[in-house]
Scaffold this active site. Sequence first.
Site, short mmCIF file in Angstrom:
data_model
loop_
_atom_site.label_atom_id
_atom_site.label_comp_id
_atom_site.label_asym_id
_atom_site.label_seq_id
_atom_site.Cartn_x
_atom_site.Cartn_y
_atom_site.Cartn_z
N ASP A 54 0.87 -1.17 0.00
CA ASP A 54 0.00 0.00 0.00
C ASP A 54 0.91 1.22 0.00
OD1 ASP A 54 -1.73 2.08 0.40
OD2 ASP A 54 -2.67 1.25 2.20
N TYR A 152 -6.98 16.57 -7.41
CA TYR A 152 -6.30 15.56 -8.24
C TYR A 152 -5.40 16.23 -9.28
CZ TYR A 152 -5.72 11.93 -11.82
OH TYR A 152 -5.20 11.06 -12.74
N LYS A 156 -1.24 16.04 -9.62
CA LYS A 156 -0.57 15.59 -10.84
C LYS A 156 0.33 16.68 -11.42
CE LYS A 156 -2.02 11.33 -11.30
NZ LYS A 156 -1.07 10.20 -11.16
N THR A 187 -10.68 2.44 -17.97
CA THR A 187 -10.23 1.58 -16.88
C THR A 187 -11.34 1.45 -15.85
OG1 THR A 187 -9.36 3.42 -15.58
CG2 THR A 187 -7.86 2.41 -17.19
#
Length: 263
Positions: A54, A152, A156, A187
């Site tokens: 993890d 997010y 990135k 995905t």
Amino acid sequence: MDLQLSGRVAIVTGASKGIGLAVARTLAEEGAHVVATSRTPVELPGKAVHVAADLMDPAAPARVVTRAVEEFGGVDILVNNAGGPPPGVTLPRFGFMASDDADWRTMFEFNLFSVVRMIRAAVPVMVARGGGSIVNVSSGSARQPGAMNVDYGAAKSAVNHVGKAVSEEYGAQGVRVNTISPGPVLTDWWTRQGGAAEVISGVAGASKEDVIAKVAPEMMRLVTGRLVDPQEIADAIALLVSPRSGSTTGVDLPIDGGFLKEL
């Protein structure tokens, strides 16, 4: 084309599904020794081992690199693919106010700090072997800000910065660092129950299937009119980590169906 990957040792994070699984399989098929890292097991062809980890655990990256050295003698390739929605988080989230401090911390832990720690653990081993290649999987959202998944995209963007910085510092020691920036990729993030397609379906009033086939490509103005296939990302990564790309470093390569529009 022979990518000259036979016998090279590759670590691939987030390797149990989607882009990571496609990358791990592709590198294994090209003859690399693959250390596939994920929380859930994965079976691969060739000389491959799975390391359960993890990457939210700060100690996990060093354990993964140690296992690669024990199994195969070193590390030549690192593909930092683990990322996306942190465990237990559903994206997309709409609007800047949708994420609180805890959301931001979790997003950066999963998408940035896991990358930083993997690089920190792998680079000394690569340098000792005379060099290596790192590919960080970022996102078109890093360069295309908007009022969706703001935390997010910010994480990135930081990944892109780190890649450029490490490529500059360690290039003379033979370590190449490049970034892949996918657009929307077909995905589990999109297709699973409660995933992005279902979230957008509830907002757009369209079926999950229509969101994937039409609504999402139109919403994101994809020139190709479809979501990206994970294998398309894997093929580009295989070329970037190959000695065939020996003069390519510090590059951010979008594979996004035309999502990014700027020069």
